[in-house]
Design a protein around this motif. Sequence first.
Motif, mmCIF file in Angstrom:
data_model
loop_
_atom_site.group_PDB
_atom_site.id
_atom_site.type_symbol
_atom_site.label_atom_id
_atom_site.label_comp_id
_atom_site.label_asym_id
_atom_site.label_seq_id
_atom_site.Cartn_x
_atom_site.Cartn_y
_atom_site.Cartn_z
ATOM 1 N N VAL A 115 -76.746 -18.129 44.171
ATOM 2 C CA VAL A 115 -76.542 -18.084 45.630
ATOM 3 C C VAL A 115 -77.000 -19.417 46.237
ATOM 4 O O VAL A 115 -78.034 -19.962 45.850
ATOM 5 N N ASP A 116 -76.212 -19.935 47.186
ATOM 6 C CA ASP A 116 -76.598 -21.184 47.865
ATOM 7 C C ASP A 116 -77.891 -20.981 48.634
ATOM 8 O O ASP A 116 -78.061 -19.967 49.310
ATOM 9 N N ALA A 119 -77.862 -19.756 52.267
ATOM 10 C CA ALA A 119 -77.588 -18.350 52.577
ATOM 11 C C ALA A 119 -78.828 -17.469 52.425
ATOM 12 O O ALA A 119 -78.890 -16.364 52.975
ATOM 13 N N MET A 199 -72.695 -15.181 45.820
ATOM 14 C CA MET A 199 -72.242 -15.417 47.192
ATOM 15 C C MET A 199 -71.149 -14.420 47.591
ATOM 16 O O MET A 199 -70.837 -14.277 48.769
#
Length: 218
Positions: A115-116, A119, A199
């Motif tokens: 996940v970035d 975020a 994501m």
Amino acid sequence: MKLILLGPPGAGKGTQAKRLYDKHKLVQLSTGDMLRAEVASGSELGRQAKQVMEAGQLVSDEIVIGIIDHRIDAPDCKSGFVLDGFPRTEKQAVALDEMLRKKGGKIDGVIELAVDEAALVERISGRFTCAKCGAGYHDKFQQPKKAGVCDVCGGTEFTRRKDDNAETVKARLVAYRQQTAPILPYYKAKGLLHRVDGMAGLDQVTKEIEAVLSRIKS
Ligand code: ADP
Ligand code: ADP
Ligand code: ZN
């Protein structure tokens, strides 16, 4: 089956671990939940862990290794489990292999939820949990069907974690980057690492994890 869910705070490990229990009866072993229970009980161990957790740092390897070593001996773990939030350092990863070897087992797969970082703060700031049954929710991404009422148990009280604030999240992300992410190559070298796009939406992530499980089984 013995799995590890690996990913930064807020990646969706707890959410997906609960689904793996519902579908496959793989027991969720969350060191974060276990440590929070120790803090709530006021035990000596809880007293030691409390401030470290509130600062967003990692509790000592000795403590969490001891907790897991004890927990996986329980009868409910015999048919399989999902580690959520453990291991978080290379020392923990090595200790886990060693304890499983002694008990005659091994890890079957490690699922990385990617996940970035951008975020994660939003995911963590919006997270809340049913006080009665522990079901997880999100202000925006996973609201209860009826506002203020838990879908699972009908409870109407919810809690938010003290360490789920923007400032502590930054410290937790640093801890992830510096101490936890370096164990990804450890599992990659063993051919155990499976990367899933964290994501994507909740159900899509579940689907991808199911696909990984089928691959591991075959
Ligand atoms: P972790 O256990 O990795 O810290 P959680 O499973 O508690 O993460 O998820 C953090 C928050 O983000 C929760 O409020 C959860 O409802 C939400 N969430 C989890 N997975 C997703 C997803 N794929 N998309 C959007 N929100 C998610
Ligand atoms: P998240 O996945 O949202 O970061 P957890 O519930 O897994 O949260 O962990 C909360 C806190 O508990 C961590 O920030 C850390 O202080 C402590 N903790 C949990 N698991 C471990 C571990 N394996 N090693 C060291 N500290 C841990
Ligand atoms: Zn509930």
